[in-house]
Design an enzyme around this catalytic site. Structure first.
Site, short mmCIF file in Angstrom:
data_model
loop_
_atom_site.label_atom_id
_atom_site.label_comp_id
_atom_site.label_asym_id
_atom_site.label_seq_id
_atom_site.Cartn_x
_atom_site.Cartn_y
_atom_site.Cartn_z
N VAL A 1 0.87 -1.18 0.00
CA VAL A 1 0.00 0.00 0.00
C VAL A 1 0.90 1.22 0.00
O VAL A 1 2.05 1.17 0.44
CB VAL A 1 -0.95 0.02 1.21
CG1 VAL A 1 -2.01 -1.06 1.10
CG2 VAL A 1 -0.18 -0.13 2.52
N SER A 2 0.39 2.35 -0.50
CA SER A 2 1.25 3.51 -0.75
C SER A 2 1.68 4.25 0.51
O SER A 2 2.74 4.87 0.54
CB SER A 2 0.55 4.48 -1.70
OG SER A 2 0.32 3.85 -2.94
N THR A 3 0.87 4.21 1.56
CA THR A 3 1.21 4.94 2.79
C THR A 3 0.88 4.10 4.01
O THR A 3 0.14 3.11 3.92
CB THR A 3 0.42 6.27 2.89
OG1 THR A 3 -0.98 5.97 3.01
CG2 THR A 3 0.65 7.15 1.67
#
Length: 212
Positions: A11-13
């Protein structure tokens, strides 16, 4: 040869939830999980690096889609080749992609051909642009290659946490260029240390003279 059934999730963050990907992959009997919480642009993805070091012949790696695994087509092809070299199967759910099937192997060939076509087209366009600039007296030579997170990659290489080949992959440059940058960075760091040491010796010498 039977091996581990592995899932890679990204996931990106930190705030984003990986549960959707986890739920989609659970039914495949995953025995080992690697979960990164980092942008696809982040060259240092710790869990992906651990996965690459862990996999061996007979293992199967699952991802929800290619974008979770790679930052670009070039990056994807490198990983596929790396896994194939270790006899590790890669499966992507969204693309219905399996490197062990005839269709999967065909897709790899097609992806590779598209990438080579795009690369050749870009290089040709660059060459034409350079020739026009030369004719107009505007060509000033090649600009230095900029690398995101260069210092972090170099520090990891100096510490022995990644190899030169892995550093080149993270920089997205050829090995020759990568080694030049690694060598240059190390030399600059060594020079900084030498200058700092000289300064410290000079100060110590001054202190002795003052205290005599």
């Amino acid at each position: 040869m039977a091996g581990e059934t592995i899932a890679y999730v990204r996931v990106s963050t930190v705030e984003q939830n990986e549960e959707r990907q986890v739920e989609m992959l659970k039914k495949y009997g995953i025995t080992k999980w690697y979960i990164d919480k980092a942008s696809g642009k982040n060259v240092v993805r710790t869990e992906l690096q651990k996965l690459r070091e862990f996999v061996r012949e007979g293992d199967v790696v699952y991802v929800v889609d290619w974008s979770r695994l790679s930052r670009s087509v070039e990056d994807l092809l490198r990983l596929i080749q790396e896994f194939n070299g270790k006899s590790v199967k890669l499966i992507s759910l969204k693309e219905n992609f399996d490197t062990s099937t005839s269709m999967g192997k065909l897709m790899i060939t097609v992806i590779g051909a598209i990438y080579e076509f795009q690369r050749a087209y870009i290089l040709e366009a660059q060459a034409e642009g350079i020739e026009i600039a030369k004719q107009e007296g505007k060509y000033k030579g090649r600009k230095p290659i900029e690398v995101d997170n260069l210092s972090l990659i170099c520090e990891n290489w100096i510490k022995g946490e990644i190899t030169g080949t892995q550093a080149a992959e993270l920089m997205n440059v050829c090995r020759t260029t990568a080694y030049k940058k690694l060598k240059q960075y190390k030399e600059e760091k060594d020079n900084e240390k030498d200058e700092k040491t000289k300064s410290q010796h000079c100060l110590q010498g001054c202190d002795k003279v003052i205290n005599q």
